[in-house]
Design an enzyme around this catalytic site. Structure first.
Site, PDB file in Angstrom:
ATOM      1  N   TRP A 193      -2.562   7.456  11.713  1.00 56.05           N
ATOM      2  CA  TRP A 193      -1.109   7.634  11.681  1.00 56.05           C
ATOM      3  C   TRP A 193      -0.642   8.793  12.563  1.00 56.05           C
ATOM      4  O   TRP A 193      -0.969   8.816  13.746  1.00 56.05           O
ATOM      5  CB  TRP A 193      -0.635   7.736  10.214  1.00 56.05           C
ATOM      6  CG  TRP A 193      -1.142   6.577   9.393  1.00 56.05           C
ATOM      7  CD1 TRP A 193      -2.027   6.621   8.358  1.00 56.05           C
ATOM      8  CD2 TRP A 193      -0.820   5.169   9.570  1.00 56.05           C
ATOM      9  NE1 TRP A 193      -2.274   5.357   7.870  1.00 56.05           N
ATOM     10  CE2 TRP A 193      -1.551   4.456   8.583  1.00 56.05           C
ATOM     11  CE3 TRP A 193      -0.002   4.436  10.442  1.00 56.05           C
ATOM     12  CZ2 TRP A 193      -1.490   3.056   8.455  1.00 56.05           C
ATOM     13  CZ3 TRP A 193       0.059   3.051  10.314  1.00 56.05           C
ATOM     14  CH2 TRP A 193      -0.656   2.380   9.338  1.00 56.05           C
ATOM     15  N   GLU A 204      -8.738   3.222  -2.298  1.00 58.23           N
ATOM     16  CA  GLU A 204      -9.087   4.107  -1.183  1.00 58.23           C
ATOM     17  C   GLU A 204      -9.563   5.438  -1.748  1.00 58.23           C
ATOM     18  O   GLU A 204      -8.939   5.990  -2.654  1.00 58.23           O
ATOM     19  CB  GLU A 204      -7.891   4.436  -0.265  1.00 58.23           C
ATOM     20  CG  GLU A 204      -7.398   3.305   0.587  1.00 58.23           C
ATOM     21  CD  GLU A 204      -6.205   3.693   1.475  1.00 58.23           C
ATOM     22  OE1 GLU A 204      -6.011   4.906   1.745  1.00 58.23           O
ATOM     23  OE2 GLU A 204      -5.478   2.788   1.886  1.00 58.23           O
ATOM     24  N   ASN A 258       0.844  -1.186   0.000  1.00 53.63           N
ATOM     25  CA  ASN A 258       0.000   0.000   0.000  1.00 53.63           C
ATOM     26  C   ASN A 258       0.883   1.240   0.000  1.00 53.63           C
ATOM     27  O   ASN A 258       1.690   1.444   0.908  1.00 53.63           O
ATOM     28  CB  ASN A 258      -0.884   0.037   1.247  1.00 53.63           C
ATOM     29  CG  ASN A 258      -1.752   1.296   1.294  1.00 53.63           C
ATOM     30  OD1 ASN A 258      -2.692   1.430   0.509  1.00 53.63           O
ATOM     31  ND2 ASN A 258      -1.424   2.225   2.170  1.00 53.63           N
ATOM     32  N   GLU A 259       0.742   2.075  -1.012  1.00 49.17           N
ATOM     33  CA  GLU A 259       1.372   3.393  -1.056  1.00 49.17           C
ATOM     34  C   GLU A 259       2.856   3.393  -0.719  1.00 49.17           C
ATOM     35  O   GLU A 259       3.269   3.962   0.307  1.00 49.17           O
ATOM     36  CB  GLU A 259       0.637   4.353  -0.112  1.00 49.17           C
ATOM     37  CG  GLU A 259      -0.832   4.507  -0.429  1.00 49.17           C
ATOM     38  CD  GLU A 259      -1.497   5.635   0.375  1.00 49.17           C
ATOM     39  OE1 GLU A 259      -0.875   6.161   1.296  1.00 49.17           O
ATOM     40  OE2 GLU A 259      -2.626   5.980   0.043  1.00 49.17           O
TER      41      GLU A 259
HETATM   42  C1  PNW Z   1      -3.458   6.816   3.127  1.00 50.49           C
HETATM   43  N1  PNW Z   1       0.021  12.278   2.388  1.00 50.49           N
HETATM   44  O1  PNW Z   1      -2.426   7.503   3.741  1.00 50.49           O
HETATM   45  C2  PNW Z   1      -3.369   5.443   3.746  1.00 50.49           C
HETATM   46  O2  PNW Z   1      -3.343   4.375   2.850  1.00 50.49           O
HETATM   47  C3  PNW Z   1      -4.335   5.218   4.850  1.00 50.49           C
HETATM   48  O3  PNW Z   1      -3.785   4.281   5.747  1.00 50.49           O
HETATM   49  C4  PNW Z   1      -4.688   6.538   5.512  1.00 50.49           C
HETATM   50  O4  PNW Z   1      -5.440   6.370   6.674  1.00 50.49           O
HETATM   51  C5  PNW Z   1      -5.407   7.366   4.472  1.00 50.49           C
HETATM   52  O5  PNW Z   1      -4.639   7.514   3.308  1.00 50.49           O
HETATM   53  C6  PNW Z   1      -5.833   8.745   4.950  1.00 50.49           C
HETATM   54  O6  PNW Z   1      -4.719   9.531   5.253  1.00 50.49           O
HETATM   55  C7  PNW Z   1      -1.892   8.709   3.352  1.00 50.49           C
HETATM   56  O7  PNW Z   1       0.542  12.947   3.293  1.00 50.49           O
HETATM   57  C8  PNW Z   1      -1.247   9.443   4.325  1.00 50.49           C
HETATM   58  O8  PNW Z   1       0.092  12.611   1.182  1.00 50.49           O
HETATM   59  C9  PNW Z   1      -0.607  10.616   4.014  1.00 50.49           C
HETATM   60  C10 PNW Z   1      -0.618  11.060   2.693  1.00 50.49           C
HETATM   61  C11 PNW Z   1      -1.263  10.328   1.706  1.00 50.49           C
HETATM   62  C12 PNW Z   1      -1.892   9.150   2.051  1.00 50.49           C
END
Ligand code: PNW
Length: 457
Positions: A416, A362, A166-167
């Site tokens: 997070w 997502e 994931n990401e």
């Molecule tokens: C995603 N950014 O996280 C994750 O896949 C999830 O676990 C999370 O809860 C969700 O998006 C919402 O934040 C991200 O800073 C966290 O660009 C940070 C970033 C992007 C995605």
């Protein structure tokens, strides 16, 4: 004027979560610590000192949570497996008690007619592997392949859809460059290495999965892709777009779908790194064919030229890039609400990479929900979801092979670095009692699923 948009009959509707964000029970059944346990327990790292120790107690409540999913009418559920439950130290034989849990979860889902969509890595690296260098170490990629094989051996006969990572952008650059995420390093050169080793882990993981899974099982990776747009019309703004697009999107898309790294990103970062961590066969491993590409989309990104900001950045060699606030409404994360970014992302993939079927793995939003005696009136979330689903529908109409949509998230959870202060769920979690309360968006989403369509405003 209102209208109805109907989705293709086989369109996959789902909701998503991730292990560390919902499970709790971090020391039971032989689970080892992950980098997120260490990070969250380090003062100052997570807002309010929140940790995933208890989270939404999903590890204990998974049966009632699956019943909730069934009541929602969810056809598919995307969850992640916690690596340190399966291999407490990230190496060696499987911890059967950890695998047993996921087998029970998968069987419970299947028993309710819900398709399990499994992610192997949603950021919870076993701490022992971090102590050996984490994603900065090439060996971590091989360890990931071994872990993938162990999970596929146990669950391959009943999970039809697998996602390696994931990401990886977040794992590499928030984890190793800005330090906002675990393991909290602030070394941009290390982050570039980490990005490569994550991609290599993906490729080696795909090999392990292909060897283990029955024919017909689908293998994918999920990227957080951005629609990067210029905040001004100037050559400097154009260059800022190129740099951020390079790191956020092409650094992952090019190796996965074209078998090479973007030359401009390598050039921009050459003072930081000689990229000697890329070995001969790596790009062939990384670019193996996939069945689906998962996309996580939240907000567009607007950039311009600007003065360097203080403090560590997740963007190596982008000292002269400034992130511009887009005018208009934002979510509780401060992220602009603009579904046109999603349109730009899927069309770009369709036109420039024309890869494989796409899946929105997502999409969703945090708002300052108020729990009232009669529920949660989250009309802003409903309109966010409706706007983005309208774009999904338009994309399908115009020929993009987009197969499904997973709302982030099923439940409020550990967001997070923001801890429990941000709520993304369509179901509210009252943390002191662990009671689940349907938000209006959950009732709305159930209607979307049962009618396979949306009413547009
Ligand atoms: C995603 N950014 O996280 C994750 O896949 C999830 O676990 C999370 O809860 C969700 O998006 C919402 O934040 C991200 O800073 C966290 O660009 C940070 C970033 C992007 C995605």
């Amino acid at each position: 004027m209102t209208g109805r948009l109907t989705f293709p009959p086989d369109f996959v509707w789902g909701a998503a979560t991730a292990a560390y964000q919902i499970e709790g029970s971090t020391t039971v059944d032989g689970r080892g610590p992950s980098i997120w346990d260490t990070f969250a327990h380090t003062p100052g790292r997570v807002l309010g000192g929140d940790t995933g120790d208890v989270a939404a107690e999903h590890y204990r409540q998974f049966r009632s949570d699956v019943a909730l999913m069934a009541e929602l009418g969810l056809p598919a559920y995307r969850f992640s497996v916690s690596w340190p439950r399966v291999q407490p130290g990230g190496r060696g034989p499987a911890n059967q008690a950890g695998l047993d849990h996921y087998e029970r979860l998968v069987d419970e889902l299947l028993g309710h007619g819900i398709t399990p969509v499994l992610t192997l890595y949603h950021w919870d690296l076993p701490q022992e592997l971090e102590d050996l260098g984490g994603w900065g170490a090439r060996d971590t990629a091989s360890r990931f392949a071994e872990y993938s094989r162990l999970v596929a051996e146990r669950l391959g006969d009943r999970v039809p859809m697998w996602t390696t990572l994931n990401e990886p952008w977040c794992a590499a650059f928030l984890g190793y460059a800005s330090g906002e995420h675990a393991p909290g390093h602030t070394d941009p050169a290390l982050a570039l290495r980490a990005a490569h080793h994550l991609l290599l882990a993906h490729g080696l993981g795909v090999e392990a999965l292909r060897a283990e899974l029955p024919a017909g099982a689908q293998v994918s990776v999920t990227l957080n892709l951005s629609a990067v747009m210029p905040g001004a019309t100037s050559p400097e703004a154009t260059d800022a777009v190129r740099r951020i697009d390079g790191l956020a999107n092409r650094l992952f898309l090019d190796p996965l779908f074209r078998g090479h790294y973007p030359a401009d990103v390598q050039r921009d970062t050459s003072a930081l790194s000689d990229w000697s961590f890329v070995e001969d066969r790596d790009l062939a491993v990384i670019s193996q064919p996939l069945d689906v590409l998962g996309i996580n989309y939240y907000a567009p990104t607007l950039v311009d030229a600007g003065e360097p900001k203080e403090g560590p950045s997740p963007w190596p060699a982008c000292e002269h890039v400034r992130f511009v606030d887009q005018p208009g409404p934002t979510t509780a994360m401060g992220w602009a609400i603009d579904a046109q970014g999603l349109r730009a992302v899927v069309h770009r993939l369709h036109e420039e990479y024309a890869p494989i079927p796409l899946m929105i793995t997502e999409n969703g939003a945090a708002f300052d929900d108020q729990l009232a005696p009669d529920g949660v009136r989250d009309h802003e979330r409903i309109s966010y979801l409706r706007d983005h689903l309208t774009v999904v529908h338009q994309a399908i109409e115009s020929g993009v092979d987009l197969r499904g949509y997973f709302v982030w998230s099923l439940l409020d959870n550990f967001e997070w670095a923001y801890g429990y202060s941000k709520r993304f769920g369509i179901v509210h979690v009252d943390y002191p009692t662990q009671r689940r309360v349907w938000k209006d968006s959950a009732y709305w989403y159930r209607q979307v699923i049962t009618t396979n369509g949306i009413d547009t405003a």
